[in-house]
Design a protein around this motif. Structure first.
Motif, mmCIF file in Angstrom:
data_model
loop_
_atom_site.group_PDB
_atom_site.id
_atom_site.type_symbol
_atom_site.label_atom_id
_atom_site.label_comp_id
_atom_site.label_asym_id
_atom_site.label_seq_id
_atom_site.Cartn_x
_atom_site.Cartn_y
_atom_site.Cartn_z
ATOM 1 N N CYS A 5 3.233 -12.677 2.275
ATOM 2 C CA CYS A 5 3.148 -13.257 0.918
ATOM 3 C C CYS A 5 4.459 -13.878 0.456
ATOM 4 C CB CYS A 5 2.843 -12.239 -0.170
ATOM 5 S SG CYS A 5 1.661 -11.025 0.161
ATOM 6 N N GLY B 291 7.189 -4.266 3.825
ATOM 7 C CA GLY B 291 6.131 -4.527 4.799
ATOM 8 C C GLY B 291 5.974 -6.001 5.117
ATOM 9 N N SER B 292 4.862 -6.298 5.763
ATOM 10 C CA SER B 292 4.586 -7.698 6.100
ATOM 11 C C SER B 292 4.489 -8.514 4.824
ATOM 12 C CB SER B 292 3.261 -7.811 6.843
ATOM 13 O OG SER B 292 3.192 -6.866 7.848
ATOM 14 N N ALA B 293 3.950 -7.914 3.763
ATOM 15 C CA ALA B 293 3.788 -8.653 2.511
ATOM 16 C C ALA B 293 5.108 -9.300 2.104
ATOM 17 C CB ALA B 293 3.296 -7.720 1.408
ATOM 18 N N GLY C 74 0.842 -1.203 0.000
ATOM 19 C CA GLY C 74 0.000 0.000 0.000
ATOM 20 C C GLY C 74 0.866 1.238 0.000
ATOM 21 N N THR D 122 -0.535 1.184 7.310
ATOM 22 C CA THR D 122 0.203 0.515 8.389
ATOM 23 C C THR D 122 -0.102 -0.983 8.497
ATOM 24 O OG1 THR D 122 -1.527 1.377 9.855
ATOM 25 C CG2 THR D 122 0.556 2.575 9.823
ATOM 26 N N GLU E 154 9.564 -1.508 10.292
ATOM 27 C CA GLU E 154 10.251 -2.807 10.306
ATOM 28 C C GLU E 154 11.150 -3.020 9.094
ATOM 29 O OE1 GLU E 154 9.883 -4.798 12.842
ATOM 30 O OE2 GLU E 154 8.157 -3.879 13.820
ATOM 31 N N LYS F 31 4.908 -17.882 -0.070
ATOM 32 C CA LYS F 31 4.919 -18.423 -1.433
ATOM 33 C C LYS F 31 6.274 -19.051 -1.776
ATOM 34 C CE LYS F 31 1.430 -17.551 -0.916
ATOM 35 N NZ LYS F 31 0.450 -16.827 -0.061
ATOM 36 N N ASP G 91 -4.324 -3.243 4.231
ATOM 37 C CA ASP G 91 -4.962 -4.057 5.275
ATOM 38 C C ASP G 91 -5.513 -3.225 6.421
ATOM 39 O OD1 ASP G 91 -4.230 -6.208 3.755
ATOM 40 O OD2 ASP G 91 -3.082 -7.226 5.319
ATOM 41 N N GLU H 256 8.814 3.774 7.783
ATOM 42 C CA GLU H 256 8.548 2.328 7.903
ATOM 43 C C GLU H 256 9.269 1.800 9.142
ATOM 44 O OE1 GLU H 256 6.772 -0.432 6.679
ATOM 45 O OE2 GLU H 256 7.954 -1.322 8.300
ATOM 46 N N LEU I 249 -5.477 -8.149 0.449
ATOM 47 C CA LEU I 249 -4.594 -8.654 -0.603
ATOM 48 C C LEU I 249 -3.547 -7.598 -0.902
ATOM 49 C CD1 LEU I 249 -7.067 -10.142 -3.237
ATOM 50 C CD2 LEU I 249 -5.469 -11.414 -1.789
ATOM 51 N N ALA I 250 -2.336 -8.056 -1.200
ATOM 52 C CA ALA I 250 -1.264 -7.127 -1.539
ATOM 53 C C ALA I 250 -1.638 -6.316 -2.781
ATOM 54 C CB ALA I 250 0.022 -7.902 -1.780
ATOM 55 N N GLY J 188 5.853 5.867 12.961
ATOM 56 C CA GLY J 188 5.274 7.206 12.815
ATOM 57 C C GLY J 188 3.875 7.304 13.376
HETATM 58 C C1 LIG Z 1 0.552 -15.646 5.332
HETATM 59 C C2 LIG Z 1 -0.003 -14.633 4.376
HETATM 60 C C3 LIG Z 1 0.188 -14.794 3.026
HETATM 61 C C4 LIG Z 1 -0.313 -13.863 2.140
HETATM 62 N N1 LIG Z 1 -0.143 -14.069 0.813
HETATM 63 C C5 LIG Z 1 -0.652 -13.191 -0.076
HETATM 64 C C6 LIG Z 1 -0.514 -13.407 -1.463
HETATM 65 O O1 LIG Z 1 0.046 -14.415 -1.890
HETATM 66 N N2 LIG Z 1 -1.014 -12.475 -2.309
HETATM 67 C C7 LIG Z 1 -1.646 -11.347 -1.862
HETATM 68 O O2 LIG Z 1 -2.086 -10.529 -2.677
HETATM 69 N N3 LIG Z 1 -1.788 -11.113 -0.548
HETATM 70 C C8 LIG Z 1 -1.312 -12.008 0.351
HETATM 71 N N4 LIG Z 1 -1.462 -11.783 1.694
HETATM 72 C C9 LIG Z 1 -2.053 -10.512 2.144
HETATM 73 C C10 LIG Z 1 -0.997 -9.416 2.095
HETATM 74 O O3 LIG Z 1 0.140 -9.804 2.831
HETATM 75 C C11 LIG Z 1 -1.531 -8.111 2.648
HETATM 76 O O4 LIG Z 1 -2.774 -7.835 2.055
HETATM 77 C C12 LIG Z 1 -0.557 -6.984 2.379
HETATM 78 O O5 LIG Z 1 0.622 -7.188 3.119
HETATM 79 C C13 LIG Z 1 -1.166 -5.636 2.752
HETATM 80 O O6 LIG Z 1 -0.255 -4.623 2.472
HETATM 81 P P1 LIG Z 1 -0.198 -3.303 3.350
HETATM 82 O O7 LIG Z 1 0.705 -2.359 2.636
HETATM 83 O O8 LIG Z 1 -1.553 -2.863 3.696
HETATM 84 O O9 LIG Z 1 0.432 -3.746 4.746
HETATM 85 P P2 LIG Z 1 1.758 -4.493 5.161
HETATM 86 O O10 LIG Z 1 2.346 -5.314 4.089
HETATM 87 O O11 LIG Z 1 1.382 -5.163 6.444
HETATM 88 O O12 LIG Z 1 2.755 -3.309 5.484
HETATM 89 C C14 LIG Z 1 2.486 -2.397 6.495
HETATM 90 C C15 LIG Z 1 3.781 -1.873 7.031
HETATM 91 O O13 LIG Z 1 3.518 -0.778 7.898
HETATM 92 C C16 LIG Z 1 4.473 -0.787 8.926
HETATM 93 N N5 LIG Z 1 3.940 -0.015 10.047
HETATM 94 C C17 LIG Z 1 2.897 -0.326 10.857
HETATM 95 N N6 LIG Z 1 2.674 0.682 11.719
HETATM 96 C C18 LIG Z 1 3.594 1.642 11.447
HETATM 97 C C19 LIG Z 1 3.865 2.915 11.981
HETATM 98 N N7 LIG Z 1 3.144 3.423 12.979
HETATM 99 N N8 LIG Z 1 4.887 3.620 11.473
HETATM 100 C C20 LIG Z 1 5.630 3.126 10.445
HETATM 101 N N9 LIG Z 1 5.416 1.926 9.894
HETATM 102 C C21 LIG Z 1 4.403 1.196 10.387
HETATM 103 C C22 LIG Z 1 4.670 -2.252 9.246
HETATM 104 O O14 LIG Z 1 5.940 -2.436 9.835
HETATM 105 C C23 LIG Z 1 4.569 -2.888 7.853
HETATM 106 O O15 LIG Z 1 5.858 -3.024 7.318
HETATM 107 C C24 LIG Z 1 -0.995 -12.718 2.612
HETATM 108 C C25 LIG Z 1 -1.185 -12.550 3.977
HETATM 109 C C26 LIG Z 1 -0.714 -13.501 4.855
HETATM 110 C C27 LIG Z 1 -0.952 -13.318 6.325
#
Ligand SMILES: Cc1cc2nc3c(=O)[nH]c(=O)nc-3n(C[C@H](O)[C@H](O)[C@H](O)COP(=O)(O)OP(=O)(O)OC[C@H]3O[C@@H](n4cnc5c(N)ncnc54)[C@H](O)[C@@H]3O)c2cc1C
Length: 481
Positions: A48, A41-43, A16, A169, A37, A52, A334, A35, A341-342, A120
Motif C-alpha cells: 500500500c 509488513g507488506s502493507a 493485522g 503472516t 521483514e 500510493k 491476508d 516480524e 485490504l489493510a 516464527g
Molecule cells: C500493490 C498493493 C497495494 C495495496 N494497496 C492497498 C491500499 O491502498 N489499501 C488497502 O487497504 N490495502 C491495500 N493493499 C492490500 C494490503 O497490502 C493488505 O491487505 C495488507 O498488507 C494485509 O495486512 P496483513 O497484516 O494481513 O499482512 P502484511 O501486511 O502482508 O504483513 C504480514 C507480515 O508478516 C510477516 N511474516 C510472514 N510470515 C512470518 C513468520 N512466519 N514470522 C514472522 N513474520 C512473518 C511478513 O514479513 C509481513 O511483514 C494493497 C496490496 C497490494 C499488493
C-alpha cells in the motif's frame, strides 16, 4: 492474588499484527510481535504505502497533462514526455516506507510491546502450568532478534509462551510457473521500486486492482503501457460502471488494453520481455509486471500440526471474531483471505484481541467496508454491490459545478438504498479524491441513515460532495398520504 497478565504472541507485524498488538497492550497483555521483514509488513514496505506514494507522483503529471482546458500548458498533452527521474521517485518511495515502518515500530515499543525480528512458527502446546501455546522464532535481522523471554541482547532465536497467538503472516505475490520474476525485467509489484529508469514499454499482466493501479500510474509517468486482461474489462471485481469509466480513460490516455487475453508465459529476451498469450499472440515490451494475485504465507509455520484448518487455497479459516478452530489461536489479515485490504486486516486483528482478552466486541461486518482503487480517477465503494433489492441513482460528475471548474468530467456518484425504508446501504464514487469523498457515505451506512437524512445535511457549494447530497435527494420517495 493478582491474576497474571495474559501473554499474547503475534506472528507478523503488518496491519493485522500491529493493530492487534496495540489493542492487546492497551488491554494490559504482555505482547510480543515476531516480524520477519520489518514492522508495518507488506502493507507498509512493499504494497500500500509504496504504491500510493508512487501514485501521488503520477497524479501530478496527469493533472499537468490535462491542464490545457484550464488555460495552462504545463505539459503538451497525452503522450508528451515528462521529466521523470524514476530513481529519485523510487528513492523517495523507499525512504517514506522505511520511515513509516520505523514510526510504527516506535509506537509499539513506546506502548510496551516487545518486537522480535525473526521468523516464527507454532511449536506445540506449552507444558507450563498455564498451558497455552509455544511459538518458536529464528532471527532474520542482521543483528539477531531483540530477544524473546526477557533476553537483553541479540539472539539467533528462541521460544515464547503464549495464552493467545494471533497469526497475521499476510500474503506474497503469486508467481506463475512460466513467468518467473527476475527482479530486472520480469517483476512482481514488490520489485518495481528498484527500477532506476522508466520502462520504455511496460506490459502489465493482470487487470485487477494492483494491475490497474500500476498500469495507470506508469502510463501517467510516461511509459508506454499494455495491460493484459483475461476478462472482458479491467477491474472485474469492481462496479461495472466504474470499471467502464476507467477503461475509457485508459484508452484515451493511450494505454493498450488487451481484453479476454490470458498470459501463458513471460520470458526475457535480449533487450526486453515477451509475453505469450494462450491464443498464441505475442506481446513484446521492455519490462513486465506480473500482478496475478497473491498466495497466503501459511506454509511451514506449524498451523496444520496445531490443528488449524486451512482452505484449499491455503488461507486460515476464521469466524467473524477471527477465531480459528483451535482455542487460543486467532488469525487476521491476508492470510485469512477474508478481504485483502489493510483496513480489514487491522479490524480483524483488533477484533481478535477484543475477543481474546474479554473486551466488548462486535463481529466483523463486511457490509460496512470502505475500499478504494487508487487509479485516476479513483474508485471508492462502500457496502455490498447493488442488486435488484435496492433502489439506485447514478449522477455523472460532468454536471457538477466544481467538477466543471476543475475541468474533469470522468466519474459519477452512485447511491443505493432499501426501497421500503430509504436506508442507505451503499455507494460508489468515481472521482479524483474519491477515497476522501466516500467517508460521509461510510458514516451514513454505519449509522443506518436514510437518504433523506443524508440529503438534509448541508454540503459546501460548490463541491463534489454536493453530488452526494443531490443523489440522496433523488432517492427520496414521497410519503404515502
Ligand atoms: C500493490 C498493493 C497495494 C495495496 N494497496 C492497498 C491500499 O491502498 N489499501 C488497502 O487497504 N490495502 C491495500 N493493499 C492490500 C494490503 O497490502 C493488505 O491487505 C495488507 O498488507 C494485509 O495486512 P496483513 O497484516 O494481513 O499482512 P502484511 O501486511 O502482508 O504483513 C504480514 C507480515 O508478516 C510477516 N511474516 C510472514 N510470515 C512470518 C513468520 N512466519 N514470522 C514472522 N513474520 C512473518 C511478513 O514479513 C509481513 O511483514 C494493497 C496490496 C497490494 C499488493
Amino acid at each position: 492474588m493478582t491474576r497474571p497478565r495474559p501473554r499474547v504472541v503475534v506472528l507478523g507485524g503488518g496491519p493485522g499484527g500491529y493493530e492487534a498488538s496495540l489493542v492487546a497492550a492497551q488491554l494490559g497483555a504482555e505482547v510480543t510481535v515476531v516480524e520477519a521483514e520489518g514492522i508495518g509488513g507488506s502493507a507498509v514496505l512493499t504494497d500500500c504505502v509504496p504504491s500510493k506514494t508512487l501514485i501521488a507522483t503520477a497524479q501530478v503529471l496527469t493533472r499537468a497533462r490535462e491542464s490545457g482546458e484550464l488555460g495552462l500548458q504545463l505539459l503538451a498533452g497525452e503522450g508528451s514526455a515528462a521529466p521523470v527521474d524514476l530513481a529519485a521517485v523510487n528513492e523517495r518511495v523507499r525512504a517514506l516506507a522505511l520511515a513509516q515502518s520505523h514510526d510504527i515500530a516506535e509506537s509499539l515499543r513506546s506502548r510496551g510491546v516487545q518486537v522480535v525480528t525473526g521468523r516464527g512458527r507454532l511449536a506445540g502446546r506449552d507444558p507450563g502450568p498455564r498451558g497455552g501455546h509455544r511459538v518458536a522464532w529464528t532471527a532474520t535481522g542482521a543483528d539477531g532478534g531483540t530477544g524473546g523471554d526477557g533476553a537483553t541482547g541479540p539472539q539467533d532465536g528462541g521460544e515464547l509462551a503464549a495464552d493467545v497467538v494471533l497469526v497475521a503472516t499476510g500474503a506474497s505475490p503469486r508467481v506463475l510457473p512460466d513467468a518467473e520474476p527476475d527482479g530486472e525485467r520480469v517483476l512482481t509489484w514488490t520489485q518495481l521500486y528498484e527500477l532506476a529508469e522508466l520502462p520504455e514499454h511496460l506490459v502489465v499482466v493482470g487487470s485487477g486492482v494492483t494491475g490497474a493501479e500500476f498500469a495507470g500510474a506508469y502510463r501517467s509517468l510516461g511509459a508506454r503501457v499494455t495491460l493484459v486482461s483475461s476478462r472482458d474489462r479491467v477491474l472485474p471485481g469492481e462496479d461495472a460502471d466504474a470499471a467502464g469509466v476507467l477503461q475509457d480513460v485508459f484508452a484515451r490516455r493511450g494505454m493498450t488494453v488487451l481484453s479476454r487475453s490470458r498470459a501463458q508465459s513471460v520470458t526475457r529476451t535480449h533487450d526486453g520481455v515477451e509475453v505469450v498469450l494462450t491464443d498464441g499472440r505475442r506481446v513484446t515490451g521492455s519490462h513486465c509486471l506480473v500482478a496475478v494475485g497473491s498466495v497466503p504465507n501459511t506454509d511451514g509455520i506449524g498451523l496444520v500440526e496445531a490443528g488449524v484448518e486451512l482452505s484449499d487455497s491455503g488461507h486460515v479459516a476464521v469466524d467473524r471474531v477471527s477465531r480459528t478452530g483451535v482455542p487460543g489461536i486467532y488469525a487476521a489479515g491476508d492470510c485469512t483471505g477474508v478481504l485483502l485490504l489493510a483496513s480489514v486486516a487491522a479490524m480483524q486483528g483488533r477484533i481478535a484481541m477484543w475477543h481474546a482478552l474479554g473486551d466488548a466486541v462486535a463481529p466483523l461486518d463486511l457490509g460496512q467496508v470502505c475500499a478504494n482503487v487508487f487509479t485516476d480517477p479513483e474508485i471508492a465503494t462502500i457496502g455490498p454491490p447493488p442488486d435488484d433489492s435496492v433502489r439506485t441513482v447514478t449522477l455523472p460528475l460532468a454536471g457538477n459545478a466544481r467538477a466543471k471548474m476543475q475541468a474533469f468530467g470522468d466519474g459519477f456518484v452512485k447511491l443505493y438504498c432499501r426501497p421500503a425504508t430509504g436506508i442507505l446501504t451503499g455507494g460508489v464514487v468515481v472521482a479524483p479524491g474519491a477515497s476522501e469523498l466516500v467517508h460521509p457515505l461510510s458514516l451514513a451506512v454505519a449509522g443506518r441513515l436514510t437518504v433523506d437524512q443524508v440529503a438534509q445535511a448541508f454540503t459546501v457549494y460548490p463541491s463534489l460532495s454536493g453530488s452526494l447530497a443531490e443523489a440522496a435527494r433523488r432517492l427520496h420517495t414521497r410519503a404515502q398520504a
